[in-house]
Design a protein around this motif. Structure first.
Motif, mmCIF file in Angstrom:
data_model
loop_
_atom_site.group_PDB
_atom_site.id
_atom_site.type_symbol
_atom_site.label_atom_id
_atom_site.label_comp_id
_atom_site.label_asym_id
_atom_site.label_seq_id
_atom_site.Cartn_x
_atom_site.Cartn_y
_atom_site.Cartn_z
ATOM 1 N N ILE A 239 64.205 45.505 -3.008
ATOM 2 C CA ILE A 239 63.258 46.235 -3.174
ATOM 3 C C ILE A 239 61.728 45.728 -3.409
ATOM 4 O O ILE A 239 62.091 44.720 -4.335
ATOM 5 C CB ILE A 239 63.006 47.585 -4.056
ATOM 6 C CG1 ILE A 239 64.559 47.622 -3.989
ATOM 7 C CG2 ILE A 239 61.793 48.204 -3.803
ATOM 8 C CD1 ILE A 239 64.705 48.622 -4.387
ATOM 9 N N LEU A 240 60.740 45.966 -2.459
ATOM 10 C CA LEU A 240 59.480 44.967 -2.712
ATOM 11 C C LEU A 240 58.377 45.628 -2.844
ATOM 12 O O LEU A 240 57.868 46.267 -1.575
ATOM 13 C CB LEU A 240 58.857 43.810 -1.575
ATOM 14 C CG LEU A 240 60.362 42.768 -1.183
ATOM 15 C CD1 LEU A 240 60.411 42.134 -0.251
ATOM 16 C CD2 LEU A 240 60.601 41.610 -2.494
ATOM 17 N N PRO A 241 57.524 46.032 -3.798
ATOM 18 C CA PRO A 241 57.037 47.065 -4.010
ATOM 19 C C PRO A 241 55.616 46.659 -3.329
ATOM 20 O O PRO A 241 55.210 44.691 -3.246
ATOM 21 C CB PRO A 241 56.389 47.281 -5.490
ATOM 22 C CG PRO A 241 57.468 46.368 -6.097
ATOM 23 C CD PRO A 241 58.497 46.037 -4.839
ATOM 24 N N VAL A 242 54.449 46.948 -2.698
ATOM 25 C CA VAL A 242 53.944 47.042 -1.920
ATOM 26 C C VAL A 242 52.252 47.049 -2.585
ATOM 27 O O VAL A 242 52.382 48.283 -3.459
ATOM 28 C CB VAL A 242 53.231 48.026 -0.606
ATOM 29 C CG1 VAL A 242 51.461 47.711 0.319
ATOM 30 C CG2 VAL A 242 54.465 47.674 0.470
ATOM 31 N N ARG A 243 50.795 46.542 -3.141
ATOM 32 C CA ARG A 243 50.387 46.073 -3.697
ATOM 33 C C ARG A 243 48.714 46.696 -1.955
ATOM 34 O O ARG A 243 48.438 45.836 -1.787
ATOM 35 C CB ARG A 243 49.889 44.812 -4.246
ATOM 36 C CG ARG A 243 48.804 45.250 -4.878
ATOM 37 C CD ARG A 243 48.290 43.750 -6.232
ATOM 38 N NE ARG A 243 49.828 43.657 -6.883
ATOM 39 C CZ ARG A 243 49.211 43.775 -8.008
ATOM 40 N NH1 ARG A 243 48.471 44.967 -8.746
ATOM 41 N NH2 ARG A 243 50.426 43.529 -8.771
ATOM 42 N N LEU A 244 47.781 47.301 -2.169
ATOM 43 C CA LEU A 244 47.621 47.774 -1.010
ATOM 44 C C LEU A 244 46.058 47.352 -1.859
ATOM 45 O O LEU A 244 45.897 47.007 -3.306
ATOM 46 C CB LEU A 244 47.194 49.604 -1.165
ATOM 47 C CG LEU A 244 48.406 49.513 -0.873
ATOM 48 C CD1 LEU A 244 47.570 51.082 0.056
ATOM 49 C CD2 LEU A 244 48.797 49.163 1.097
ATOM 50 N N PRO A 245 45.358 46.902 -0.931
ATOM 51 C CA PRO A 245 43.434 45.769 -1.413
ATOM 52 C C PRO A 245 43.104 47.115 -1.522
ATOM 53 O O PRO A 245 42.994 48.450 -1.201
ATOM 54 C CB PRO A 245 43.687 45.692 -0.453
ATOM 55 C CG PRO A 245 44.123 45.825 0.812
ATOM 56 C CD PRO A 245 45.738 46.142 0.703
ATOM 57 N N GLN A 246 42.526 46.824 -3.465
ATOM 58 C CA GLN A 246 41.572 48.028 -3.583
ATOM 59 C C GLN A 246 40.068 47.697 -3.562
ATOM 60 O O GLN A 246 39.955 47.903 -5.056
ATOM 61 C CB GLN A 246 42.227 48.254 -5.248
ATOM 62 C CG GLN A 246 42.740 47.843 -5.897
ATOM 63 C CD GLN A 246 43.267 47.594 -7.190
ATOM 64 O OE1 GLN A 246 44.321 48.982 -7.369
ATOM 65 N NE2 GLN A 246 42.834 47.760 -7.894
ATOM 66 N N GLY A 247 39.602 47.164 -2.706
ATOM 67 C CA GLY A 247 38.294 47.191 -2.969
ATOM 68 C C GLY A 247 37.132 48.440 -2.532
ATOM 69 O O GLY A 247 37.757 49.135 -2.113
ATOM 70 N N ALA A 248 36.439 47.791 -3.166
ATOM 71 C CA ALA A 248 35.184 49.252 -2.234
ATOM 72 C C ALA A 248 35.319 49.416 -1.077
ATOM 73 O O ALA A 248 35.183 47.997 -0.248
ATOM 74 C CB ALA A 248 33.457 49.038 -2.953
ATOM 75 N N GLY A 249 35.250 50.454 -0.370
ATOM 76 C CA GLY A 249 35.448 50.870 1.303
ATOM 77 C C GLY A 249 35.964 50.349 2.060
ATOM 78 O O GLY A 249 36.375 50.357 2.845
ATOM 79 N N ARG A 250 37.248 50.626 1.034
ATOM 80 C CA ARG A 250 38.854 49.703 2.022
ATOM 81 C C ARG A 250 39.298 50.411 2.362
ATOM 82 O O ARG A 250 40.837 50.956 2.807
ATOM 83 C CB ARG A 250 39.382 48.828 1.423
ATOM 84 C CG ARG A 250 38.678 47.652 0.818
ATOM 85 C CD ARG A 250 38.851 46.273 2.023
ATOM 86 N NE ARG A 250 39.883 46.259 2.862
ATOM 87 C CZ ARG A 250 39.965 45.530 3.228
ATOM 88 N NH1 ARG A 250 38.919 45.120 4.525
ATOM 89 N NH2 ARG A 250 40.840 44.946 3.786
ATOM 90 N N TRP A 251 39.414 51.556 1.915
ATOM 91 C CA TRP A 251 40.453 53.191 1.361
ATOM 92 C C TRP A 251 40.286 53.942 2.997
ATOM 93 O O TRP A 251 41.597 53.975 4.135
ATOM 94 C CB TRP A 251 39.709 54.085 0.931
ATOM 95 C CG TRP A 251 40.859 55.565 0.803
ATOM 96 C CD1 TRP A 251 41.188 56.310 1.018
ATOM 97 C CD2 TRP A 251 42.118 55.617 -0.051
ATOM 98 N NE1 TRP A 251 41.053 57.571 1.773
ATOM 99 C CE2 TRP A 251 42.435 56.347 0.837
ATOM 100 C CE3 TRP A 251 42.886 55.036 -0.213
ATOM 101 C CZ2 TRP A 251 43.951 57.145 0.550
ATOM 102 C CZ3 TRP A 251 44.217 55.035 -1.515
ATOM 103 C CH2 TRP A 251 44.300 56.371 -0.731
ATOM 104 N N PRO A 252 38.995 53.773 3.728
ATOM 105 C CA PRO A 252 39.120 54.155 5.450
ATOM 106 C C PRO A 252 39.629 53.413 6.090
ATOM 107 O O PRO A 252 41.017 53.688 7.382
ATOM 108 C CB PRO A 252 37.715 54.423 5.321
ATOM 109 C CG PRO A 252 36.812 54.334 4.226
ATOM 110 C CD PRO A 252 37.601 53.572 3.388
ATOM 111 N N TYR A 253 39.846 52.069 5.791
ATOM 112 C CA TYR A 253 41.054 51.350 6.784
ATOM 113 C C TYR A 253 41.832 51.010 6.343
ATOM 114 O O TYR A 253 43.146 51.290 6.890
ATOM 115 C CB TYR A 253 40.152 49.780 5.900
ATOM 116 C CG TYR A 253 42.022 48.527 6.845
ATOM 117 C CD1 TYR A 253 41.454 48.516 7.813
ATOM 118 C CD2 TYR A 253 42.256 47.588 5.474
ATOM 119 C CE1 TYR A 253 41.980 47.369 8.403
ATOM 120 C CE2 TYR A 253 42.992 47.098 5.718
ATOM 121 C CZ TYR A 253 43.051 46.727 7.281
ATOM 122 O OH TYR A 253 43.724 45.022 7.782
#
Length: 674
Positions: A239-253
């Motif tokens: 099991i490998l957890p995923v770290r999503l990019p959390q920079g400004a403006g990355r959520w729509p991407y």
């Protein structure tokens, strides 16, 4: 495709991932050796190949199915491989090896074949290909699987400042840019496997509801990559957890790719060098999604405006610059003026390039010193060290111990190293420095790609997506001016420009240099021959010309705007429309001379004039050697494409050795894929 960074902080998990990569590398090496042996046998059987090549390949097992069977046999015969990999992974690795064999067996449209398959090194193996999921059978992932949902990830790692009334992904996507959405901890725990019994929603013959055991497919929390095959049951799932990019403006991407799990297609496990990470590697999951790439609203608006410009332009790719000239598509001056740009390296980019080269050179010297210090018996003393020892011998002093010999490597009588480099002892400092060197090279390549995309976007936004360029072979440029090409990256610029034109609804057409010879003609139709060292175009009126004087590259780019192709996919069908070029020269006379002399609208990276012209003759450029400064502008090199005699047979573009489509092929050129 979206890259998802994986969290591999736990030592036990990292050890299992390293063993997985080691096992898959052994599988790929074995398959590459098998493929190489089969390919050699295929080419050795000349009689069988001439009589029935298909039957000969079937007998040798030279097919995708045959290579998959070899991979399955390797896993079955091995004892330790079955504890780390699955047959599905090995068979998909065989499919990837077969792709290289197919490129070697079957030539492309130009007659090129790839080289024979060769075993790679441990440092080159950076990707474990996964098998695609089934879109007809529910819950069918054969290798790596991505479980969880984006909404569950948001619920698990919601930012403390995230508005509480936002409960859906659509509402989170509509938030203004810069709003914090995620707050993922430095050490992310692996999500637990779902437990319990889940009702299936059906009933048996007696009317009792059916239930089943919970599985990973019932997990709706934080995203994680799961590999359930290969390791023994006592170790459990990987099991490998995923770290999503959390920079400004990355959520729509993120929402564009991860909001619809039914479009997830395949997951590849990738590693890249990172000297600061434990073990020297960081790991990523490359998720292939069956959806078009993401484009921000600003990008879409810019491309729509570029498509509505109604302009046609030409591009002249050069070693040191990129010239672009465009005209209104209607040819009417009332619809727009002539626009010209010349993209060169700015002073800041030259300074950055000089610093990067200095750092890379320092790392290379440090690597060489470390290897020499760890393996002193494989190197001899330098001439200075030898002279010092001779002086001490004459003076009656004992020889001084040399910790780091600076001489050449010891070789055999045949000139080969006495000991192979792969058998040298390497220190931990050497490995760390090598990882930093690889990271620096990867970062520089990514920065160059970003610069190329930024320049391409600016060019298409100003000149439109309908452009034409000479079909030149960049390899010829690198053979003549490798260091300069590395600095300006003309190939990256042209590739990014072609992609941006296609994204904006146009196309970057390629015209053969042998059928157009743009730099040898003038807009009036007269032929103005000049060597490569002549950077100024002058159509002499005394010889019957129009008297036009301008920058050579800008004039070539203006002529490229008036090329016509019978077949857009065949550069050799390009012809220069002299009538349209002459008409444009007459209609745009007021601004044409000024536009072709220097740029009128420089972009972020380009400048109106070349760097040498802006600083005057004799200027010492940053990072330029004294010998290069002395020889600058004095080397008379023939143009590698347009100055060939007319008796030579034409080619598709400069520098290539592939046969012309109209001429019979007498031999099959083979190039090495390395």
């Amino acid at each position: 495709m979206i890259r998802l960074p994986l969290v591999v902080d736990d030592p036990a998990t990292r050890h299992r991932v390293e063993l997985l990569f080691a096992a898959m590398w052994q599988v790929k090496q074995a398959l590459q050796r098998d493929a190489r042996a089969v390919v050699d046998a295929y080419w050795s059987g000349e009689v069988r190949r001439a009589s029935d090549p298909k039957a000969w390949r079937a007998e040798l097992g030279m097919s995708r199915t045959g290579l998959e069977r070899r991979a399955s046999a390797h896993v079955e015969r091995s004892v330790w491989l079955r504890d780390h990999v699955s047959k599905a992974l090995a068979m998909h690795q065989a499919d990837e090896v077969w792709a290289g064999v197919a490129r070697h067996l079957h030539p492309d449209a130009a007659g090129w074949r790839a080289g024979r398959p060769r075993p790679g090194t441990w440092w080159e193996y950076t990707r474990i290909p996964g098998r695609a999921r089934s879109h007809t059978k529910d819950r069918t992932w054969e290798t790596f699987r991505l479980h969880g949902t984006l909404a569950g990830h948001l619920d698990t790692f919601r930012h403390p400042a995230f508005p509480g009334h936002i409960t859906t992904l659509a509402q989170a996507t509509a938030l203004p840019p810069g709003t914090p959405v995620l707050a993922q901890p430095r050490r992310m725990p692996a999500p637990p496997r779902p437990t319990g019994r889940i009702p299936t929603g059906t009933a048996d013959d007696r009317g009792r509801p059916r239930i089943r055991a919970a599985s990973w497919y019932d997990h709706t929390g934080a995203l994680a990559v799961v590999f359930a095959g290969g390791p023994s049951s006592r170790d459990g799932d990987l099991i490998l957890p995923v770290r999503l990019p959390q920079g400004a403006g990355r959520w729509p991407y993120l929402a564009h790719y991860l909001d619809r799990p039914e479009l997830w297609h395949k997951v590849d496990l990738v590693r890249r060098r990172d000297a600061a990470a434990p073990g020297g590697w960081t790991y990523e999951a490359h998720l292939l999604v069956l959806t078009p790439g993401y484009a921000s609203p600003a990008t879409r608006a810019r491309r729509e405006q570029a498509a509505a410009l109604g302009r046609v332009g030409g591009v002249d790719g050069n070693v040191s610059n990129l010239a672009v000239v465009s005209f209104p598509a209607t040819g009417d001056p009332t619809d727009g003026d002539v626009r010209a740009d010349k993209i060169t390296l700015t002073d800041a980019e030259r300074h950055t390039l000089t610093v990067q080269r200095r750092k890379a050179k320092g790392r290379q010297r440090a690597l060489d010193r470390s290897r020499r210090t760890t393996n002193p018996h494989q190197y001899g003393p330098s001439r200075r060290q030898h002279a010092r020892d001779e002086r001490r011998r004459i003076a009656g002093l004992p020889p001084r111990t040399t910790a780091t010999p600076a001489g050449p490597r010891r070789t055999t009588t045949a000139g080969t190293p006495a000991q192979a480099y792969r058998r040298d002892q390497l220190s931990n400092s050497y490995r760390t420095l090598r990882a930093r060197h690889a990271m620096g090279a990867a970062g520089e390549a990514e920065a160059r790609d970003h610069r190329a995309r930024r320049i391409a976007a600016a060019v298409v936004a100003d000149h439109g997506p309908h452009l034409a360029i000479e079909d030149c072979d960049i390899r010829t440029w690198f053979r003549l001016w490798g260091r300069a090409c590395t600095a300006t990256t003309p190939g990256r610029l042209i590739t990014a420009l072609a992609a941006e034109c296609q994204a904006a609804g146009g196309r970057l057409h390629r015209a053969s240099t042998f059928t157009t010879a743009l730099s040898q003609h003038c807009l009036c139709g007269a032929r103005v021959p000049k060597s490569l060292r002549e950077r100024v175009h002058h159509c002499d009126s005394a010889g019957g010309g129009c008297g036009l004087r301008g920058d050579r590259d800008l004039v070539s780019a203006a002529l490229a705007s008036f090329t016509a192709l019978t077949d857009p996919d065949d550069p050799t069908t390009a012809r220069l429309d002299h009538d349209r070029a002459r008409a444009a020269q007459i209609l745009f006379t007021p601004g044409l001379q000024e536009a072709l002399s220097e740029s009128t609208a420089p972009k972020s990276a380009p400048s109106g004039r070349t760097h040498a012209a802006a600083h005057g003759p004799g200027t010492h450029l940053p990072g330029q050697r004294a010998s290069a400064r002395r020889n600058a502008g004095t080397r008379a090199v023939a143009t590698p494409d347009e100055t060939r005699p007319a008796t030579k047979r034409p080619k598709a573009h400069a520098g290539t050795t592939r046969p012309h489509p109209a001429l019979p092929r007498t031999s099959i050129p083979i190039r090495d894929s390395s």
